[in-house]
Design a protein around this motif. Sequence first.
Motif, PDB file in Angstrom:
ATOM      1  N   TRP A  69       0.836  -1.207   0.000  1.00  0.00           N
ATOM      2  CA  TRP A  69       0.000   0.000   0.000  1.00  0.00           C
ATOM      3  C   TRP A  69       0.870   1.257   0.000  1.00  0.00           C
ATOM      4  N   ARG A  70       1.991   1.196   0.705  1.00  0.00           N
ATOM      5  CA  ARG A  70       2.911   2.347   0.717  1.00  0.00           C
ATOM      6  C   ARG A  70       3.446   2.596  -0.699  1.00  0.00           C
ATOM      7  N   GLU A  71       3.815   1.512  -1.366  1.00  0.00           N
ATOM      8  CA  GLU A  71       4.318   1.652  -2.747  1.00  0.00           C
ATOM      9  C   GLU A  71       3.262   2.280  -3.646  1.00  0.00           C
ATOM     10  N   GLU A  72       1.985   1.889  -3.411  1.00  0.00           N
ATOM     11  CA  GLU A  72       0.900   2.414  -4.255  1.00  0.00           C
ATOM     12  C   GLU A  72       0.820   3.933  -4.195  1.00  0.00           C
TER      13      GLU A  72
ATOM     14  N   LEU B  34      -5.434  -1.499  12.521  1.00  0.00           N
ATOM     15  CA  LEU B  34      -5.684  -0.390  11.600  1.00  0.00           C
ATOM     16  C   LEU B  34      -4.362   0.307  11.291  1.00  0.00           C
ATOM     17  N   PHE B  35      -4.066   0.443  10.027  1.00  0.00           N
ATOM     18  CA  PHE B  35      -2.823   1.082   9.599  1.00  0.00           C
ATOM     19  C   PHE B  35      -3.148   2.411   8.915  1.00  0.00           C
ATOM     20  N   ARG B  36      -2.400   3.421   9.289  1.00  0.00           N
ATOM     21  CA  ARG B  36      -2.579   4.726   8.634  1.00  0.00           C
ATOM     22  C   ARG B  36      -1.336   4.981   7.793  1.00  0.00           C
ATOM     23  N   ILE B  37      -1.570   5.209   6.505  1.00  0.00           N
ATOM     24  CA  ILE B  37      -0.438   5.410   5.601  1.00  0.00           C
ATOM     25  C   ILE B  37      -0.616   6.760   4.909  1.00  0.00           C
TER      26      ILE B  37
ATOM     27  N   THR C  99      -1.380  16.473  -4.700  1.00  0.00           N
ATOM     28  CA  THR C  99      -2.634  16.005  -4.085  1.00  0.00           C
ATOM     29  C   THR C  99      -2.314  14.739  -3.295  1.00  0.00           C
ATOM     30  N   PRO C 100      -1.861  14.897  -2.054  1.00  0.00           N
ATOM     31  CA  PRO C 100      -1.433  13.726  -1.290  1.00  0.00           C
ATOM     32  C   PRO C 100      -2.568  12.714  -1.107  1.00  0.00           C
ATOM     33  N   VAL C 101      -2.215  11.496  -1.353  1.00  0.00           N
ATOM     34  CA  VAL C 101      -3.184  10.410  -1.207  1.00  0.00           C
ATOM     35  C   VAL C 101      -2.899   9.711   0.114  1.00  0.00           C
ATOM     36  N   GLN C 102      -3.937   9.364   0.812  1.00  0.00           N
ATOM     37  CA  GLN C 102      -3.741   8.678   2.086  1.00  0.00           C
ATOM     38  C   GLN C 102      -4.512   7.359   2.080  1.00  0.00           C
ATOM     39  N   THR C 103      -3.979   6.397   2.793  1.00  0.00           N
ATOM     40  CA  THR C 103      -4.666   5.106   2.910  1.00  0.00           C
ATOM     41  C   THR C 103      -4.878   4.773   4.378  1.00  0.00           C
ATOM     42  N   LEU C 104      -6.076   4.360   4.683  1.00  0.00           N
ATOM     43  CA  LEU C 104      -6.380   3.789   6.001  1.00  0.00           C
ATOM     44  C   LEU C 104      -6.796   2.360   5.731  1.00  0.00           C
ATOM     45  N   ALA C 105      -6.106   1.426   6.321  1.00  0.00           N
ATOM     46  CA  ALA C 105      -6.441   0.034   6.016  1.00  0.00           C
ATOM     47  C   ALA C 105      -6.501  -0.783   7.293  1.00  0.00           C
TER      48      ALA C 105
ATOM     49  N   LEU D 297      -9.618   2.260   3.032  1.00  0.00           N
ATOM     50  CA  LEU D 297     -10.126   3.579   2.648  1.00  0.00           C
ATOM     51  C   LEU D 297      -8.956   4.318   2.032  1.00  0.00           C
ATOM     52  N   LYS D 298      -9.074   4.648   0.773  1.00  0.00           N
ATOM     53  CA  LYS D 298      -7.948   5.268   0.079  1.00  0.00           C
ATOM     54  C   LYS D 298      -8.458   6.410  -0.784  1.00  0.00           C
ATOM     55  N   GLY D 299      -7.757   7.515  -0.756  1.00  0.00           N
ATOM     56  CA  GLY D 299      -8.163   8.641  -1.603  1.00  0.00           C
ATOM     57  C   GLY D 299      -7.479   9.915  -1.178  1.00  0.00           C
ATOM     58  N   ASP D 300      -8.106  11.031  -1.476  1.00  0.00           N
ATOM     59  CA  ASP D 300      -7.561  12.341  -1.138  1.00  0.00           C
ATOM     60  C   ASP D 300      -7.243  12.402   0.361  1.00  0.00           C
ATOM     61  N   GLY D 301      -6.059  12.856   0.669  1.00  0.00           N
ATOM     62  CA  GLY D 301      -5.576  12.839   2.051  1.00  0.00           C
ATOM     63  C   GLY D 301      -6.505  13.502   3.040  1.00  0.00           C
ATOM     64  N   THR D 302      -6.990  14.706   2.705  1.00  0.00           N
ATOM     65  CA  THR D 302      -7.847  15.421   3.660  1.00  0.00           C
ATOM     66  C   THR D 302      -9.198  14.729   3.825  1.00  0.00           C
ATOM     67  N   LEU D 303      -9.711  14.195   2.693  1.00  0.00           N
ATOM     68  CA  LEU D 303     -11.009  13.514   2.760  1.00  0.00           C
ATOM     69  C   LEU D 303     -10.898  12.210   3.565  1.00  0.00           C
ATOM     70  N   VAL D 304      -9.792  11.512   3.374  1.00  0.00           N
ATOM     71  CA  VAL D 304      -9.592  10.269   4.123  1.00  0.00           C
ATOM     72  C   VAL D 304      -9.499  10.574   5.618  1.00  0.00           C
TER      73      VAL D 304
END
Lengths: 363, 404
Positions: free
Chosen positions: A121-124, A149-152, A160-166, A180-187
């Motif tokens: 997910w980090r690579e993504e 729960l991992f926050r990346i 447009t930083p992308v963030q992942t919560l998995a 949950l993956k998408g726009d950093g602020t929205l995530v």
Amino acid sequence: MAYPNISMRQMVLLTLVLSLGGVACRPEREVRAYKIPKETHRAPVLAAGHSTNDGLDHGAETGAESSAEVGWTKPESWIEVPKGQFRVASFKIEEDQKTADVSVVPLPGGAGSDLDNVNRWREEIGLEGVQENQLTSEEVNIGDHTGRLFRIPGASEASTPVQTLAAIFHEGEKVWFFKLKGDGTLVEKSKADFIQFLASFKFGYSHESTPKGRGKAGKGEESLPWNVPSTWQQIPKTEFLMAKYLVPGTDGKRAEMTVSSLPGDVGGGLMNLNRWRGQLGLAPVEEDQMGKLTSVIDVQDGRGMLVDMVGNDVKAGTKARMMVVMVPREGSTWFFKFMGAETVIENERAAFLRVVQNADLPQ
Amino acid sequence: MSYLLKTIDFFTSLRLTVVTLCLFIVLVFIGTLAQVEVGIWDAQARYFRSFFIYWTSASGNIKIPVFPGGYLLGAVLLINLIAAHIKRFSFKKKKIGLMAIHAGIIMLLLSQVATDLFQVESNMRLEEGQSKNYSDNTFHSELAVIDITSPDFDEVVSIPDTILRAKGEISHSKLPFTVKVREYFPNAEPKLRGPMVSNGNPQATRGVGDKVEFTSLPITSKPDERNIPAAVVEIVTSKGSEGTWLVSNWLSEETLAPILIKTWKDFAKPLVEPQTFLIGDKKYLVALRPMRHYKDFTIELNDFKHDLYKGTAIPKNFSSQIKIKDASGYDREVLISMNEPLRYKGETYYQASFDKLNPNITVLQVVRNPGWLTPYIACGLVGVGLATQFLISLFSFSRKRKTS
């Protein structure tokens, strides 16, 4: 004396020519081309003439785990979207032209370690992988279970930083991924909703109003040749199990009872005893100690081997007690495994033995 | 010339016969023992279907022949017998029995060579109601590239595993492209790839490449195990590469695909679907599967019986009631049971096994051995020769006794 030199040479030559010719003409040594009447090219399972009643678990029409077997409560703002091949649930979040994607994917096994998945997910999102000691997570409730729960967060320099919560939850061999993956602020903003969604997730529940494909019909508890107490809840099982039950206790403590049947003697008593001991962090034993560690239990039409041990659940890292009854049958072996908190096992011990002893197992 | 005479004397000597037979005894002994370690097929290949038995270093780089193999001993014995026969040939009535015995033994040796060279073993797996016009080779797989464009027929180009193993480029006049074998695993196991699992590049760019991958396993020679191959093949036209495909018996065999379905459930469904691609206006299918041997007739299974002795699990009888049909209207029902095989069009169909999970599926072993009659004729010749020789001696003895 006239020796027939030429005849012998010819004979040897003939033998060699025949041998080489024979070898060269064998179909496994040459590329062949041929025409055949039109065949129906289908998946081999269907081509073999298996129907849906062939005893194989073909599953639902789409998705690894039919959505008829899971349930959830989604936040109002989330939009349900087509699930695709691997997902059992799929949502889109949109706000001010920002988007994020929520997915739920169960995998039956071989899904790699948590570290592998986090690094992928980090690579993504353009980040380098981390080492095991750098892996951070928080506990999160996923339905009645606890997951990680991992926050990346994405690379800060990205426009447009992308963030992942998995979240990852291991259910035996099966692994559930909630992402949950998408726009950093929205995530970041949707994190609370995501955690609520995780908590609302239900396994073994019909979310859809009209179950389709594989449902409970024909596979329910009534078709299993044993009866469990009404307080035991049947829960989704992994592929090698015939049934799995959650046995609740007091103070949130619990145990699980699984039933499986495998062909052959599955390695025999000693190998299995040592396998179970390994799961409890206990050292393997030799054949001569089996008498002390096992006992014989009468079951319908035969006898089984009963094991009762206490140790540390290697997976969960907690103290646990395990009772297993291994019942050999013609060409197969049945396993009833009851494992969990010591108090729950002690309280439900008699019920477990009743289940096993009254089970009408096929010969 | 003296060298030639010595050579001929050597090959016609009785000493050579005795030494060869003794070496045969040793070979059979060590070959039989070796089956415990390496299994029957590997032992046959190493000890009996070889010219030499090799000692191999741990690294596998050094191979030293340490003992003659079955082919060498058989060839020497055959040459010895033929040469001795020719050298000492003089037709006399009283030796007719001996000649018949020798001819029988020579025929027996030649028939074994013929069996090794020409025998093909395959099996036919049939479910009740199902019919097939092909059997699957027991030991070899093939990469089948099939032109499925026509609604009336399929054109198959079959590339055997012996060629795939070399990982080269394969062209054929029936194919408007070249097949490049990128990887070949003689024994492999599948591992699921998916959106949450994928690490690294997929092994293939087309077909099931993004859903599954295969890892190589050591080749097994255990009798209760089998090697299941996998390969990565690239299709290259004159315009360039069309991509790579991942193929395996795991995905195409009717006994293996259900295992994937059972283990991976719906994830496995797209894996076992046929992999097809278009080149121009032609549609092709590519699959790695057991090598097929097509027949000009079909066999339909009407009924399979698996009888047990009453009250036990001991098999009493397996039998398959089949129907043979061909395009000429030939239609015949046959019962194949454990000791009553069907011999038809040069092949023998034995009742070999059945599906443990589905009692309606029979497995017939199909053996094509053009020389199957020769051992019977050879043994007959030896028997007649022995009897004749005995009777000649008996009559001669009786005559002498009378005259004395």
